[in-house]
Motif scaffolding. Sequence first.
Motif, PDB file in Angstrom:
ATOM      1  N   THR A   1     -28.908 -52.840  21.235  1.00 17.74           N
ATOM      2  CA  THR A   1     -28.103 -51.623  21.112  1.00 17.74           C
ATOM      3  C   THR A   1     -28.956 -50.452  20.625  1.00 17.74           C
ATOM      4  O   THR A   1     -28.429 -49.450  20.164  1.00 17.74           O
ATOM      5  CB  THR A   1     -26.936 -51.849  20.121  1.00 17.74           C
ATOM      6  N   SER A   2     -30.269 -50.593  20.741  1.00 18.50           N
ATOM      7  CA  SER A   2     -31.189 -49.617  20.157  1.00 18.50           C
ATOM      8  C   SER A   2     -31.698 -48.611  21.184  1.00 18.50           C
ATOM      9  O   SER A   2     -32.134 -48.978  22.276  1.00 18.50           O
ATOM     10  CB  SER A   2     -32.379 -50.366  19.539  1.00 18.50           C
TER      11      SER A   2
ATOM     12  N   LEU B   1     -29.899 -53.387  30.712  1.00 20.09           N
ATOM     13  CA  LEU B   1     -29.823 -53.122  29.279  1.00 20.09           C
ATOM     14  C   LEU B   1     -29.944 -51.626  28.999  1.00 20.09           C
ATOM     15  O   LEU B   1     -29.218 -51.086  28.152  1.00 20.09           O
ATOM     16  CB  LEU B   1     -30.918 -53.883  28.539  1.00 20.09           C
ATOM     17  N   ILE B   2     -30.834 -50.941  29.700  1.00 20.70           N
ATOM     18  CA  ILE B   2     -30.982 -49.493  29.525  1.00 20.70           C
ATOM     19  C   ILE B   2     -29.662 -48.788  29.824  1.00 20.70           C
ATOM     20  O   ILE B   2     -29.208 -47.924  29.063  1.00 20.70           O
ATOM     21  CB  ILE B   2     -32.088 -48.945  30.456  1.00 20.70           C
ATOM     22  N   GLN B   3     -29.026 -49.164  30.929  1.00 24.73           N
ATOM     23  CA  GLN B   3     -27.758 -48.543  31.314  1.00 24.73           C
ATOM     24  C   GLN B   3     -26.674 -48.815  30.273  1.00 24.73           C
ATOM     25  O   GLN B   3     -25.895 -47.929  29.916  1.00 24.73           O
ATOM     26  CB  GLN B   3     -27.308 -49.066  32.681  1.00 24.73           C
ATOM     27  N   ARG B   4     -26.650 -50.053  29.725  1.00 21.62           N
ATOM     28  CA  ARG B   4     -25.641 -50.407  28.746  1.00 21.62           C
ATOM     29  C   ARG B   4     -25.824 -49.587  27.466  1.00 21.62           C
ATOM     30  O   ARG B   4     -24.854 -49.084  26.882  1.00 21.62           O
ATOM     31  CB  ARG B   4     -25.730 -51.901  28.435  1.00 21.62           C
ATOM     32  N   ILE B   5     -27.083 -49.461  27.003  1.00 22.15           N
ATOM     33  CA  ILE B   5     -27.357 -48.716  25.789  1.00 22.15           C
ATOM     34  C   ILE B   5     -27.018 -47.248  25.962  1.00 22.15           C
ATOM     35  O   ILE B   5     -26.392 -46.597  25.103  1.00 22.15           O
ATOM     36  CB  ILE B   5     -28.826 -48.876  25.361  1.00 22.15           C
TER      37      ILE B   5
ATOM     38  N   GLN C   1     -23.334 -46.672  25.986  1.00 18.59           N
ATOM     39  CA  GLN C   1     -22.783 -46.829  24.641  1.00 18.59           C
ATOM     40  C   GLN C   1     -22.905 -45.522  23.845  1.00 18.59           C
ATOM     41  O   GLN C   1     -21.981 -45.142  23.135  1.00 18.59           O
ATOM     42  CB  GLN C   1     -23.527 -47.966  23.927  1.00 18.59           C
ATOM     43  N   PHE C   2     -24.040 -44.842  23.973  1.00 19.33           N
ATOM     44  CA  PHE C   2     -24.253 -43.628  23.177  1.00 19.33           C
ATOM     45  C   PHE C   2     -23.636 -42.402  23.827  1.00 19.33           C
ATOM     46  O   PHE C   2     -23.482 -41.367  23.181  1.00 19.33           O
ATOM     47  CB  PHE C   2     -25.748 -43.413  22.956  1.00 19.33           C
TER      48      PHE C   2
END
Length: 300
Positions: A124-125, A290-294, A297-298
């Motif tokens: 999540t970073s 993962l990049i798309q998910r993070i 999220q932001f």
Amino acid sequence: MAVLGLAVFEFDPQVGPKEVYRTSNVEEITVEESVAIFATHSVFSGGFRGVHIRKRTWASYIKPPWVFALLLSPDEPIGPLENAIHTTLEEVELKEVPTKREWNSIYQRLLREIKKSPASDLLTSKYTAAFLKRLLNGGVAAFEPQFSFDVGVSYPEADCMTGLNSYDTRLFLEKLALAGIFVSEPVGGALICPGCQGFKIAVRVVCSHCKASTLEVIHIVMPIVQKSDNSNSSSLASITHYSCSSCMNLTQQPFITLECTECGKQFLPMEAEFRQLFRIILEKSSAKALIQRIETQFQS
């Protein structure tokens, strides 16, 4: 880490997988899907597996007679879940016929353990997303390991990109590998001390007869006869021998031992432990997901 729900199955020899519990947020599970979850386990004897079917991702774990299956969000890395699931379920003592409340309690324990995963913070970073973007944009497909007595195993190219020291960079890459963003490929290894696990090991040559380290190298010149079709010819060669000043033994094959320069332990090569070196290879599809998910999220 996006865990959407839990389903639990029991294997019935007559009808196959039998669903015994499902959280309310898990839509109906087809027979095909439940069979696929079972089929990932070659032997019904325990263990962790992952399966993708009908656009759904499951992380499954067998603890006879039950099969636990966690439903994950699409493209969710499965690797980080293994230790959390194993730790939780192996500590749980199940009744012969658990109640719905007991199943739900197990699910909540699983969620709490998963949140403690060493890789969960990285998933999540913003830093992780930025790092992975640099790899993808720069065409970096893998990191090669290097070994030195100063720092042990390191990834110099990754050190330059993370801005961290070698130890923290290696830990960062190992966590992402645990999450399935990288995969590890063995490319060699190094011997380490079986006592303190140190890698600063010196090779000692001792007498094969009395095991003393009082050896002296001497060179003995001997004639070497070479045969040809017509005649024999000879030449001289210097052959290395080891002479022991303690017992006067002379040999070409001294005894090899190892000594840890950190703790002083002496041991035979066969007693040393082996530290595997791994090439870290980027899983591009997992990294992009993962990049798309993070970023999503932001943005929300």
